[in-house]
Scaffold this active site. Structure first.
Site, PDB file in Angstrom:
ATOM      1  N   GLN A  78     -23.548   8.765  15.067  1.00 51.59           N
ATOM      2  CA  GLN A  78     -22.911   9.175  16.315  1.00 51.59           C
ATOM      3  C   GLN A  78     -23.943   9.831  17.226  1.00 51.59           C
ATOM      4  OE1 GLN A  78     -19.310  11.452  15.880  1.00 51.59           O
ATOM      5  NE2 GLN A  78     -19.170  11.813  18.061  1.00 51.59           N
ATOM      6  N   PHE A  79     -24.554   9.026  18.104  1.00 51.32           N
ATOM      7  CA  PHE A  79     -25.600   9.536  18.990  1.00 51.32           C
ATOM      8  C   PHE A  79     -25.082  10.605  19.947  1.00 51.32           C
ATOM      9  CE2 PHE A  79     -23.800   6.255  21.648  1.00 51.32           C
ATOM     10  CZ  PHE A  79     -23.932   6.747  22.941  1.00 51.32           C
ATOM     11  N   THR A  80     -23.778  10.667  20.173  1.00 48.39           N
ATOM     12  CA  THR A  80     -23.227  11.642  21.115  1.00 48.39           C
ATOM     13  C   THR A  80     -23.319  13.079  20.598  1.00 48.39           C
ATOM     14  OG1 THR A  80     -20.979  11.319  20.286  1.00 48.39           O
ATOM     15  CG2 THR A  80     -21.661   9.950  22.150  1.00 48.39           C
TER      16      THR A  80
END
Length: 146
Positions: A78-80
């Site tokens: 999850q790059f966020t």
């Protein structure tokens, strides 16, 4: 490297109608690498997640780890987790490692966590549009950064 871990009664991740991974009692781990992260951070985080004492013992105190309870793990990239909202209302993700760096680190994290636990870990698909189902236990949610 960051991880948002949630103690789960059960969790699963799907993409395009396909179940990519599912677990019973254990941890759902949202994972992200930053620019400059490497194998040292992977090893440190995998060991920390496996040994973090957040499961109840016989007295009801959080005193047992994922290893202690023989629990399962589901890892979802999850790059966020590296969202920067300091300027304006649209998040920037420039701190997150690009896929060329992040994919091998994600795969290494899954392998190393599997080694720590002595069993396979379930995982999402890096970069995919995924839907995550969770029954949070507690709820217990912890932010880790190494």
């Amino acid at each position: 490297m960051r991880a948002l871990i949630q103690r789960a009664r059960e969790a699963s991740v799907t993409s395009e109608g396909e179940t990519l991974g599912a677990i019973g009692p254990g941890l759902l781990i949202f994972w992200c690498a930053a620019e400059g992260d490497g194998e040292e951070q992977v090893s440190t985080l995998a060991a920390k997640v496996a040994r973090l004492r957040i499961f109840s013992d016989e007295s009801g105190k959080m005193n047992r780890s994922l290893i202690d309870i023989g629990g399962e793990a589901l890892v979802v990239s999850q790059f966020t987790l590296y969202a920067d909202t300091s300027r304006g209302n649209r998040p920037s993700f420039t701190v997150a490692a690009p896929p060329a760096i992040a994919v091998p680190l994600y795969e290494s994290f899954c392998r190393q966590l599997s080694g720590e636990l002595g069993k396979p870990v379930a995982a999402g698909r890096f970069g995919a549009d995924m839907q995550v189902h969770l029954i949070n236990d507690g709820p217990v949610t912890i932010w880790l950064e190494v």
